[in-house]
Design a protein around this motif. Sequence first.
Motif, PDB file in Angstrom:
ATOM      1  N   GLN A 188       3.637   0.210  -5.854  1.00  0.00           N
ATOM      2  CA  GLN A 188       3.922  -0.130  -4.462  1.00  0.00           C
ATOM      3  C   GLN A 188       4.289   1.111  -3.636  1.00  0.00           C
ATOM      4  O   GLN A 188       3.970   1.196  -2.448  1.00  0.00           O
ATOM      5  N   LEU A 189       4.933   2.076  -4.280  1.00  0.00           N
ATOM      6  CA  LEU A 189       5.296   3.307  -3.577  1.00  0.00           C
ATOM      7  C   LEU A 189       4.059   4.116  -3.170  1.00  0.00           C
ATOM      8  O   LEU A 189       4.125   4.932  -2.243  1.00  0.00           O
ATOM      9  N   ALA A 193       1.435   2.907  -1.857  1.00  0.00           N
ATOM     10  CA  ALA A 193       0.759   2.273  -0.717  1.00  0.00           C
ATOM     11  C   ALA A 193       0.829   3.167   0.513  1.00  0.00           C
ATOM     12  O   ALA A 193       1.727   4.007   0.651  1.00  0.00           O
ATOM     13  N   ARG A 194      -0.113   2.963   1.426  1.00  0.00           N
ATOM     14  CA  ARG A 194      -0.159   3.740   2.675  1.00  0.00           C
ATOM     15  C   ARG A 194       0.195   2.814   3.840  1.00  0.00           C
ATOM     16  O   ARG A 194      -0.653   2.082   4.344  1.00  0.00           O
ATOM     17  N   PRO A 195       1.447   2.832   4.276  1.00  0.00           N
ATOM     18  CA  PRO A 195       1.845   1.949   5.388  1.00  0.00           C
ATOM     19  C   PRO A 195       1.332   2.503   6.718  1.00  0.00           C
ATOM     20  O   PRO A 195       0.802   3.613   6.794  1.00  0.00           O
ATOM     21  N   VAL A 245       7.442   2.233   3.394  1.00  0.00           N
ATOM     22  CA  VAL A 245       6.744   1.505   2.333  1.00  0.00           C
ATOM     23  C   VAL A 245       7.600   0.300   1.946  1.00  0.00           C
ATOM     24  O   VAL A 245       8.823   0.423   1.782  1.00  0.00           O
ATOM     25  N   THR A 246       6.987  -0.857   1.814  1.00  0.00           N
ATOM     26  CA  THR A 246       7.714  -2.043   1.369  1.00  0.00           C
ATOM     27  C   THR A 246       7.573  -2.189  -0.139  1.00  0.00           C
ATOM     28  O   THR A 246       6.461  -2.215  -0.676  1.00  0.00           O
ATOM     29  N   SER A 269      10.086   9.824  -5.273  1.00  0.00           N
ATOM     30  CA  SER A 269       8.850   9.703  -4.494  1.00  0.00           C
ATOM     31  C   SER A 269       8.970  10.388  -3.134  1.00  0.00           C
ATOM     32  O   SER A 269       7.959  10.768  -2.527  1.00  0.00           O
ATOM     33  N   ARG A 322       9.608   8.909  -0.463  1.00  0.00           N
ATOM     34  CA  ARG A 322       9.109   7.982   0.552  1.00  0.00           C
ATOM     35  C   ARG A 322      10.246   7.236   1.235  1.00  0.00           C
ATOM     36  O   ARG A 322      11.284   6.967   0.629  1.00  0.00           O
ATOM     37  N   VAL A 336      11.539   3.809   2.292  1.00  0.00           N
ATOM     38  CA  VAL A 336      11.249   2.537   1.623  1.00  0.00           C
ATOM     39  C   VAL A 336      12.111   1.420   2.187  1.00  0.00           C
ATOM     40  O   VAL A 336      13.306   1.606   2.472  1.00  0.00           O
TER      41      VAL A 336
END
Length: 327
Positions: free
Chosen positions: A201-202, A204-206, A212-213, A270, A272, A274
């Motif tokens: 899930q990390l 993913a490209r929001p 990122v969800t 990551s 990211r 989140v």
Amino acid sequence: MSLVGTQGVPGAPGGSSGRVVVLGATGFVGRHAGAALEAAGHEVLAVARQAAKTPASWQFCPMDLVKDGPAALTRLIDAERPVAVVNAAGVAWSSSVGVMRQGNQLLVEQLLAALDAASWQPRLVHLGSVHEYTPQPAGVLLAEDSPTRPATDYGQSKLLGSQAVLRSAQEGRTNAVVLRLSNVIGSGIPPGSLLGRVARQLLARPAPGEPVTVQLSPLRSSRDFVDAKDASEAVVAATRTPRARGRVVNIGSGTSLHVRTVVDRLIAASGRAVRLVEDTGGTVRPAADADWMCVDVTAARELLGWSPRRGPEEAVRDLWEAAECSV
């Protein structure tokens, strides 16, 4: 029988410590075990159902013990005369009890039949699971003499395989040791595992500017997490230590970490932004489910000369770097 890769002679002057057959060598733990064995000077003979990318220095032999029976493995052992066989094969958490029984019990029975029929007797290192034990209350460590009444179908299937190995060793048929591994984390972790799902899930490209969800079931458990490299060093030690013959040895970190803490460390690795969502999905977990687990590693230290050396930060960093490289 078809082998692909290099071939040498056990104990040869070139520095080899002998061949080791790794069953399930293309899986998560199997790949790490093979790498540690090679680093320790062994020649790795990888066995798995399907060909997959393995180091060029490894030999590879396609084999399906469950479907094809033990004869091919018996021939391989007699031809290659390995110093050890490491059983890293099996089925992780699955919705099918039958599939888990095949991969974790029937496969072990076929392996033991192959060893019985072979004229050469290597050391067998069987990789079990701490989920074979009865869940314990918070603060109670899992030791090798802890009760074995698993709370899950997975744990039950793993226990049946480990018990078969221990019976064979007690009867003098097999030179075996059972390593019960705690929750192994590191590079190449299965995508179906908790941390594997988080990593996926990390990646993913929001939308630009959006976090990122990451959506998970409620994180309320504490577990013993062991670095895959540490666990693999225990495998190497088990192939070489006569004192461990016929024994169960627990392999873990010796500490219990809240799952949320490990997830947070993976998110931090990551880099990211989140939004973490904990959602029951409309289901409520039974109160009897174990929320705490920790492993006593005293026997591993005394019998194998092994202790965990790496922390969860290193393991999740390896996990994340491998996940990034996979896309």
